[in-house]
Structures are given as structure tokens and as C-alpha cells.
Design an enzyme around this catalytic site. Sequence first.
Site, mmCIF file in Angstrom:
data_model
loop_
_atom_site.group_PDB
_atom_site.id
_atom_site.type_symbol
_atom_site.label_atom_id
_atom_site.label_comp_id
_atom_site.label_asym_id
_atom_site.label_seq_id
_atom_site.Cartn_x
_atom_site.Cartn_y
_atom_site.Cartn_z
ATOM 1 N N ASN A 166 0.797 -1.230 0.000
ATOM 2 C CA ASN A 166 0.000 0.000 0.000
ATOM 3 C C ASN A 166 0.829 1.280 0.000
ATOM 4 O O ASN A 166 0.376 2.329 -0.427
ATOM 5 C CB ASN A 166 -0.992 -0.011 1.160
ATOM 6 C CG ASN A 166 -0.313 -0.099 2.513
ATOM 7 O OD1 ASN A 166 0.835 -0.496 2.626
ATOM 8 N ND2 ASN A 166 -1.042 0.301 3.548
ATOM 9 N N GLU A 265 5.151 -3.110 12.467
ATOM 10 C CA GLU A 265 4.115 -2.098 12.209
ATOM 11 C C GLU A 265 2.938 -2.856 11.629
ATOM 12 O O GLU A 265 2.965 -3.243 10.464
ATOM 13 C CB GLU A 265 4.642 -1.048 11.226
ATOM 14 C CG GLU A 265 5.730 -0.177 11.793
ATOM 15 C CD GLU A 265 5.216 0.733 12.888
ATOM 16 O OE1 GLU A 265 6.040 1.293 13.616
ATOM 17 O OE2 GLU A 265 3.977 0.874 13.023
ATOM 18 N N GLU A 396 -10.574 -4.869 10.241
ATOM 19 C CA GLU A 396 -10.087 -3.757 9.429
ATOM 20 C C GLU A 396 -10.606 -3.915 8.000
ATOM 21 O O GLU A 396 -10.380 -4.927 7.353
ATOM 22 C CB GLU A 396 -8.563 -3.832 9.434
ATOM 23 C CG GLU A 396 -7.838 -2.653 8.901
ATOM 24 C CD GLU A 396 -6.346 -2.856 9.054
ATOM 25 O OE1 GLU A 396 -5.859 -3.990 9.001
ATOM 26 O OE2 GLU A 396 -5.662 -1.859 9.241
HETATM 27 N N1 LIG Z 1 1.067 -0.726 10.715
HETATM 28 C C1 LIG Z 1 1.394 -0.332 9.501
HETATM 29 O O1 LIG Z 1 2.172 0.608 9.272
HETATM 30 C C2 LIG Z 1 0.796 -1.043 8.326
HETATM 31 C C3 LIG Z 1 -0.017 -2.154 8.453
HETATM 32 N N2 LIG Z 1 -0.558 -2.765 7.340
HETATM 33 C C4 LIG Z 1 -1.526 -3.849 7.515
HETATM 34 O O2 LIG Z 1 -1.297 -4.912 6.526
HETATM 35 C C5 LIG Z 1 -2.553 -5.333 5.992
HETATM 36 C C6 LIG Z 1 -2.640 -5.005 4.530
HETATM 37 O O3 LIG Z 1 -1.434 -5.156 3.909
HETATM 38 P P1 LIG Z 1 -1.040 -6.582 3.275
HETATM 39 O O4 LIG Z 1 0.070 -6.347 2.348
HETATM 40 O O5 LIG Z 1 -2.223 -7.313 2.769
HETATM 41 O O6 LIG Z 1 -0.495 -7.367 4.525
HETATM 42 P P2 LIG Z 1 0.211 -8.780 4.558
HETATM 43 O O7 LIG Z 1 0.574 -8.893 5.963
HETATM 44 O O8 LIG Z 1 -0.552 -9.863 3.890
HETATM 45 O O9 LIG Z 1 1.559 -8.622 3.661
HETATM 46 C C7 LIG Z 1 2.542 -7.745 4.073
HETATM 47 C C8 LIG Z 1 3.870 -8.260 3.509
HETATM 48 O O10 LIG Z 1 4.192 -9.503 4.123
HETATM 49 C C9 LIG Z 1 4.458 -10.494 3.123
HETATM 50 N N3 LIG Z 1 4.067 -11.795 3.650
HETATM 51 C C10 LIG Z 1 2.857 -12.367 3.656
HETATM 52 N N4 LIG Z 1 2.906 -13.562 4.279
HETATM 53 C C11 LIG Z 1 4.202 -13.739 4.667
HETATM 54 C C12 LIG Z 1 4.918 -14.782 5.353
HETATM 55 N N5 LIG Z 1 4.308 -15.905 5.786
HETATM 56 N N6 LIG Z 1 6.240 -14.635 5.585
HETATM 57 C C13 LIG Z 1 6.888 -13.518 5.154
HETATM 58 N N7 LIG Z 1 6.265 -12.500 4.498
HETATM 59 C C14 LIG Z 1 4.938 -12.619 4.260
HETATM 60 C C15 LIG Z 1 3.646 -10.034 1.945
HETATM 61 O O11 LIG Z 1 4.160 -10.565 0.773
HETATM 62 P P3 LIG Z 1 3.162 -10.860 -0.449
HETATM 63 O O12 LIG Z 1 2.164 -9.762 -0.523
HETATM 64 O O13 LIG Z 1 4.031 -10.908 -1.650
HETATM 65 O O14 LIG Z 1 2.535 -12.171 -0.121
HETATM 66 C C16 LIG Z 1 3.848 -8.527 2.015
HETATM 67 O O15 LIG Z 1 5.095 -8.201 1.456
HETATM 68 C C17 LIG Z 1 -3.586 -4.623 6.788
HETATM 69 O O16 LIG Z 1 -3.921 -5.359 7.922
HETATM 70 C C18 LIG Z 1 -2.908 -3.333 7.222
HETATM 71 O O17 LIG Z 1 -3.461 -2.734 8.340
HETATM 72 C C19 LIG Z 1 -0.277 -2.367 6.073
HETATM 73 C C20 LIG Z 1 0.560 -1.283 5.908
HETATM 74 C C21 LIG Z 1 1.108 -0.515 7.005
HETATM 75 O O1 LIG Z 2 1.217 1.590 5.457
HETATM 76 C C1 LIG Z 2 0.583 2.474 5.973
HETATM 77 O O2 LIG Z 2 -0.619 2.434 6.172
HETATM 78 C C2 LIG Z 2 1.367 3.672 6.357
HETATM 79 O O3 LIG Z 2 2.046 3.399 7.548
HETATM 80 C C3 LIG Z 2 0.433 4.802 6.505
HETATM 81 S S1 LIG Z 2 1.205 6.298 6.589
HETATM 82 O O4 LIG Z 2 2.536 6.160 7.263
HETATM 83 O O5 LIG Z 2 1.363 6.825 5.228
HETATM 84 O O6 LIG Z 2 0.268 7.053 7.398
#
Ligand SMILES: NC(=O)C1=CN([C@@H]2O[C@H](COP(=O)(O)OP(=O)(O)OC[C@H]3O[C@@H](n4cnc5c(N)ncnc54)[C@H](OP(=O)(O)O)[C@@H]3O)[C@@H](O)[C@H]2O)C=CC1
Ligand SMILES: O=C(O)[C@H](O)CS(=O)(=O)O
Length: 492
Positions: A166, A265, A396
Site C-alpha cells: 500500500n 508495524e 479492518e
Molecule cells: N502498521 C502499519 O504501518 C501497516 C499495516 N498494514 C496492515 O497490513 C494489511 C494489509 O497489507 P497486506 O500487504 O495485505 O499485509 P500482509 O501482511 O498480507 O503482507 C505484508 C507483507 O508480508 C508479506 N508476507 C505475507 N505472508 C508472509 C509470510 N508468511 N512470511 C513472510 N512475508 C509474508 C507479503 O508478501 P506478499 O504480498 O508478496 O505475499 C507482504 O510483502 C492490513 O492489515 C494493514 O493494516 C499495512 C501497511 C502498514
Molecule cells: O502503510 C501504511 O498504512 C502507512 O504506515 C500509513 S502512513 O505512514 O502513510 O500514514
Amino acid sequence: MLDSVTDLRALLKDPTLLATKAYVAGEWIDADDGATFEVINPARGDVICSVPDLDRAETARAIAAADKARHEWAARTGKERAAVLRKWHDLMVENADDLAAILTAEMGKPLAEAKGEVVYGASFIEWFAEEAKRIYGETIPGHQRDKRITVIKQPIGVAASITPWNFPNAMITRKAGPALAVGCGFVARPAAETPLSALAMAVLAERAGVPAGVFSVITSKKSSAIGKEFCENHAVRKLTFTGSTEVGRILLRQAADQVMKCSMELGGNAPFIVFDDADLDKAVEGAMISKFRNNGQTCVCANRIYVQAGVYDAFAEKLSAAVAKLNVGDGLKDGVTTGPLINESAVEKVEEHIADALAGGGKVVTGGKRHALGGTFFEPTVVTGITPAMKVSTEETFGPLAPLFKFDTEEEVIQLANNTIFGLASYFYARDIGRITRVQEGLEYGMVGVNTGLISTEVAPFGGVKQSGLGREGSHHGVEDYLEMKYICLSV
Ligand SMILES: NC(=O)C1=CN([C@@H]2O[C@H](COP(=O)(O)OP(=O)(O)OC[C@H]3O[C@@H](n4cnc5c(N)ncnc54)[C@H](OP(=O)(O)O)[C@@H]3O)[C@@H](O)[C@H]2O)C=CC1
Ligand SMILES: O=C(O)[C@H](O)CS(=O)(=O)O
């Protein structure tokens, strides 16, 4: 203005920024077995290009290179490392238009937002270039006459990073910035959906003078395998992850075997509270930013909107009018404010939450279904009559759904807001200073926005409590997770 991704390279001022090989140990490589995977533009379903599908062997080589290169890098002064990081920052800003086009093409967010992310991402490199010169230690009065005590801080070693789709630029710089500033080696594994932004950053890192091996980018769909290599390889001393809490738990369990230092995070479930003494127009403005930035696909998006009974109808009407003005379309086109969702499962999650709300008595005020553009486009939606029994209260949504809950008292809404396993971001609008003080202290979250819906900045500690994460990113706190403290006792 870009209007096609059919040949993105042709649309770039500097086509060499669209790299299609992985960057390992200072070399641009294919996968050992020649495997590749496609990178798709979510707005059109186009295949932008293919990139190598690396596995554990290539990842192990990147880690070994980082473990070797980091020593010379750490031996440089903070000022010398700062100069390289500053150059990297400057190149990102100079090439922001191209980096934004690449980001929009692979992730879908509108160009204006993508440009904003590139500048936001570069700000972490700038910030930690400055921090590189300020890694201070301390002296402590000895506990015996012949003892001299000092404390120094040294880079932890090789840091491995796993980031989501994202924010494919800023989530990497928010980690690579502090890691490189203090002298670590860094191996990044971006999400398979969005590897191109990370590769473009590697092109610029090379040009900025980041030494070969210090920074590598692993492109791979084998996310689990790469994660296991990161967690099991003894040369890795730090894992930094941004993504869902579910995956965070998996990684923490894997990293536990090495007692590896982890930054997490993770997911959020942000409450957005509007009290009856709020400036409603400002509250609507804040809700629009907090809820619909990146089409609702950020971990700090308002996920639950609580409105006090006396202003509920007026707020719902104002918010719905603002939501109806959002311009949904291909992020590469002029004037578009809202792009597609990242994939089909993201659309299905929004549909699931809306259907569940309607089944429980909720009412759609605007939006509510897939957009006429088709694909993964969705109508920005407002639903009233939401209750704590509904899925959107505990899960979420990660999409363009604004669910409005009604509440009566301050005590009630703080209890409702805190009733979640998450604790990342929270927001509220009020003007009474006593209420502001009570509520900002009562919310169990790592971050609180008071009369604002946008709190993300490189100067402040970003992070969550409870199951939203461990550690903080950004601010002067952000370097601590990449340092080890050493206590030296000298007997004279
Ligand atoms: N706290 C924060 O700053 C943030 C939190 N999020 C949270 O993440 C979610 C959405 O993002 P999303 O990308 O779908 O999250 P995911 O947790 O599914 O994926 C995040 C990353 O982890 C990788 N991944 C997935 N499974 C594994 C595994 N078993 N071992 C190692 N790496 C893995 C993914 O690779 P691949 O996609 O290639 O499978 C991707 O690069 C929401 O819950 C959102 O709130 C998102 C952004 C920021
Ligand atoms: O991945 C995210 O959602 C980011 O942490 C949000 S932000 O830092 O751009 O607020």
C-alpha cells in the site's frame, strides 16, 4: 499526464528507473532458475512487466553481501554516511515524477497521492541522514574509584525488511533510512504486487553511492520462503516488518528461534470520534483524509466513525455530500482522487463488511457497490446505523467504507473505541479543553490525532500498542531499533 501503462518505460523521463531485475550484492540479477512473475496495473489489469522470482539461495547471497559490506560502511563517519543518504534523498526528489508514475502503475493510487508518498518517503532518508551524525553515547560516574564507565551505540548488523503493497516507497525508506544511517546492511523484500518502486529506489541508491552489498532488493512471490530465510539466517540480527497482524505473528514466532530483534508495524482499527462540540466542517475534512486516503488502504485509516447523537444526522449528511464528490478512476489520469483497490479479495472484503452491516440494520447513504468502471474499482461508501455487533467494528476493512456509529456519552465512546485488540492510530474532534485532555489520555493507541485526520510525518514516532505492533518508526526514536547498546567498564 500519463494515460497508459502499456509501455510505462516510454512514459518516463528516465526509463532506466523502471528496473526489471532484482538488485543483489550490487548486481542486477535474474533468479537462479530463471523464474519470473508479472507485475500488474490494478486499474487496467495490464501486465506492466515481469521481474525475477527469487528464492532462499539468492536471498542468502544478499544477506552475506550485506554482512560483508556493512563493516566498511559502519567504519565511515556518520557525516560520511549522511552525505550518501542526502544524495539518495536528492535523487528521489529530482526523480519524483517518474517514481510516482511507477508507484501509481503498480499500486493504483492517484498520481498526486503517489507523488506525495515519494516526497514523504524521501523525507525519512533526509531525516535519518541528519540523525546519522547524532548517534550519541554516554559516560556514567564509576561505581568504584578505579572504574570508568562508558556506553556506546553500535549498528546491530544486517537488517531484513518485509513491506506491504500500500506504500511501496515510504514503507521501505522508513526502515532503510535509519538502518543505513547507523551503519547496518539492509536487505529489502517488497510485496510481490509492488516491487518496481523498491527497484527504482535501488537504481538511485547505486547512483547516490550506497556501496555494493549494503542495500539489496529481493523480488519474489515466495514470501513465506524469503521470510524464513530472513528469520533463520544467523547473519540477520534485525527483522523489520510492516503489514497485517496475522503475518506479524508468524514472523515473530519464526524470529523467536534466533531471539531476533523485531520491529512490527501491524494492523489497525482506528476510531474516529466526533463530539457534539466539534467543528463539523473540520471533522468532515478530517474524516475524508483519514478514511479515504489511498482509497482506505492504510493501516491508520479511520475504520470506525463514532458520532455523538446531537450531531449525528448533520455529520452524516455533510460527510455523504463530500464522499459523493470523490472522482473514481485510473490514478494515471488527471483529476482522479480515488483509484482501484489492489485486488479482487480487497473488493470482496469491502462487500462483506457492507453486506454484514445491511443485514444488521445499517443503511447505505452513498455508494455501496462495485463501481461502473468494473475491475477492482469501488464506490466510496457511507453507511449509517452501525452497531458494535457488526464485522466492521472488529475487523479492518482496508477499503472505502465509512461506517457511522452513534454514541451518547464521552465515557461510552472511549470504552467502545478501546474495545479492540488493535492500538495503532485514533482520532477525535472536540473543542472543550477538558474533554480533549481526558480523551487524548484515555485512548489506548500509539498515536492520537486531535482535530486532524492526518498524523503521518517523519518527525514523529509512528507505531502502535497492543496487537498493532512493536517499536516506533520515524523521529529521533527511529534509530534505536537498529542499534545495540554496549556498556564498557574500564578499570584504571
Ligand atoms: N502498521 C502499519 O504501518 C501497516 C499495516 N498494514 C496492515 O497490513 C494489511 C494489509 O497489507 P497486506 O500487504 O495485505 O499485509 P500482509 O501482511 O498480507 O503482507 C505484508 C507483507 O508480508 C508479506 N508476507 C505475507 N505472508 C508472509 C509470510 N508468511 N512470511 C513472510 N512475508 C509474508 C507479503 O508478501 P506478499 O504480498 O508478496 O505475499 C507482504 O510483502 C492490513 O492489515 C494493514 O493494516 C499495512 C501497511 C502498514
Ligand atoms: O502503510 C501504511 O498504512 C502507512 O504506515 C500509513 S502512513 O505512514 O502513510 O500514514
